[in-house]
Design a protein around this motif. Structure first.
Motif, short mmCIF file in Angstrom:
data_model
loop_
_atom_site.label_atom_id
_atom_site.label_comp_id
_atom_site.label_asym_id
_atom_site.label_seq_id
_atom_site.Cartn_x
_atom_site.Cartn_y
_atom_site.Cartn_z
N VAL A 9 -4.05 0.42 7.44
CA VAL A 9 -4.00 -0.58 6.37
C VAL A 9 -4.31 -1.97 6.92
N PRO A 10 -4.71 -2.90 6.05
CA PRO A 10 -5.03 -4.25 6.51
C PRO A 10 -3.81 -4.97 7.09
N THR A 52 0.26 -6.11 5.52
CA THR A 52 0.51 -5.15 4.44
C THR A 52 1.89 -4.53 4.61
N ARG A 67 -12.31 3.19 9.33
CA ARG A 67 -11.08 2.40 9.17
C ARG A 67 -11.40 0.93 8.92
N GLN A 81 -12.63 0.56 5.31
CA GLN A 81 -11.55 0.67 4.34
C GLN A 81 -10.67 -0.57 4.33
N ARG A 82 -10.32 -1.06 5.52
CA ARG A 82 -9.47 -2.27 5.57
C ARG A 82 -10.16 -3.46 4.91
N THR A 94 -2.32 1.19 11.53
CA THR A 94 -3.71 0.77 11.73
C THR A 94 -4.60 1.20 10.56
N CYS A 110 0.84 -1.20 0.00
CA CYS A 110 0.00 0.00 0.00
C CYS A 110 0.87 1.25 0.00
N THR A 120 -8.96 -5.35 1.26
CA THR A 120 -8.63 -6.78 1.31
C THR A 120 -9.54 -7.60 0.40
#
Length: 319
Positions: free
Chosen positions: A112-113, A116, A309, A312-313, A110, A95, A317
């Motif tokens: 991003v998944p 990553t 959040r 989005q994560r 935190t 990312c 994914t």
């Protein structure tokens, strides 16, 4: 009695729009050579020898490992930031995570998944790691830098910083290429919309309260963010409309085909909501809308922030 938003900011931060009218805000038409302009810039950025280098390892939130990183971008500028890696070393995706006009002082894994590998650049002139002589670091001045011509406008360089960040990440962590994504908010959301159409390495993106959407409309709306500098500058330099036409995030969004999660706000004093929704509305690929009650208002609602959040994560994914 608490002051109304109009009393607090001196204007209506919703600008009279409700959700229905926000979902109808269009994107401006593109200049005839819009695609040629951006493809040429992208090709030149991809030809850059980015020469990424990492520094010492430190601990980061979520048990990740963080390294200071530098790489070269278009124009020979050395861009600084951070690289974060999963603590267990298992990388399932990559990312590029950009920032708002306030810059960045460090990474926040935190966002991003799990699993990553992420690069967190401070785009040219901004943040703790990419200050450069000749580039202003405050938003009000940065947003006007080079605005007299499309070839010199700083936002074009910032888009190149995104492409070169992706190249640097993939050179440092080849496994990140299994699935490369993008995350950007506010300034970073708008720059992401400008950068994404031309780079098919990105499999998905998440844009939060994206800026720079529908410049002709934005220049009629007061705000507390960088758009106010542009609006005031336009009042005495109306010719900048011909330059801004090439840097409209909503116009660029009509070319984005990667699945994109957009989180615009119904009320936002810094980035007018109609411009945010214009970016979402213009998307032609798969998209997901996550409407926020408000943007750029502190303190943020912790529950709304957590829900965003998580959304989005999941999106980055799953799609």
């Amino acid at each position: 009695m608490a002051p109304t938003p109009e009393e607090t900011f001196g204007f209506d931060p919703a600008h009279g729009y409700d959700l229905g009218s926000l979902l109808a805000v269009p994107a401006p038409a593109a200049p005839a050579d819009f695609d040629d302009f951006w493809r040429d810039r992208y090709e030149r950025a991809r030809a850059v020898h980015v020469a990424p280098a990492t520094g010492a390892c430190t601990a980061a939130p979520g048990g990740t490992k963080a390294y200071e990183v530098t790489y070269t971008s278009l124009g020979g500028l050395r861009i600084g930031g951070w690289l974060t890696l999963p603590a267990d070393g298992e990388v399932r995706q990559g990312c590029v995570v950009t920032h708002g006009y306030g810059g960045r002082e460090g990474p926040d894994p935190t966002l991003v998944p799990p699993n990553t590998a992420a690069i967190w650049p401070c785009l040219r002139g901004l943040g703790a790691r990419s200050l450069h002589p000749g580039l202003p670091s405050d938003a009000a001045s940065h947003v006007l830098h080079g605005i007299a011509a499309r070839g010199s406008y700083v936002h074009g360089g910032c888009a190149a910083d995104v492409w070169c960040a992706a190249t640097a990440l993939l050179e440092l962590v080849p496994a990140a290429g299994r699935r490369l994504t993008y995350v950007g908010a506010s300034f970073g959301g708008g720059i992401g919309a400008l950068a994404l159409p031309w780079d098919d390495r990105f499999a998905a993106a998440a844009l939060t309260v994206p800026s720079f959407g529908n410049h002709p409309l934005r220049m009629t709306l007061p705000c507390t963010g960088s758009g106010e500098s542009v609006r005031r500058h336009h009042a005495t330099h109306p010719e900048i409309v011909s330059v801004l036409a090439y840097f409209d995030a909503a116009t660029a969004a009509t070319r984005i085909t990667a699945p994109t999660h957009v989180a615009p706000a119904l009320l936002d004093p810094a980035v007018p909501p109609p411009g945010q929704f214009a970016v979402h509305n213009a998307l032609r690929g798969p998209r997901e809308l996550h409407v926020l009650t408000a943007g750029h208002i502190e303190p943020a609602d912790p529950a709304e922030e957590a829900a965003l959040r998580a959304s989005q994560r999941r999106f980055l994914t799953a799609v």
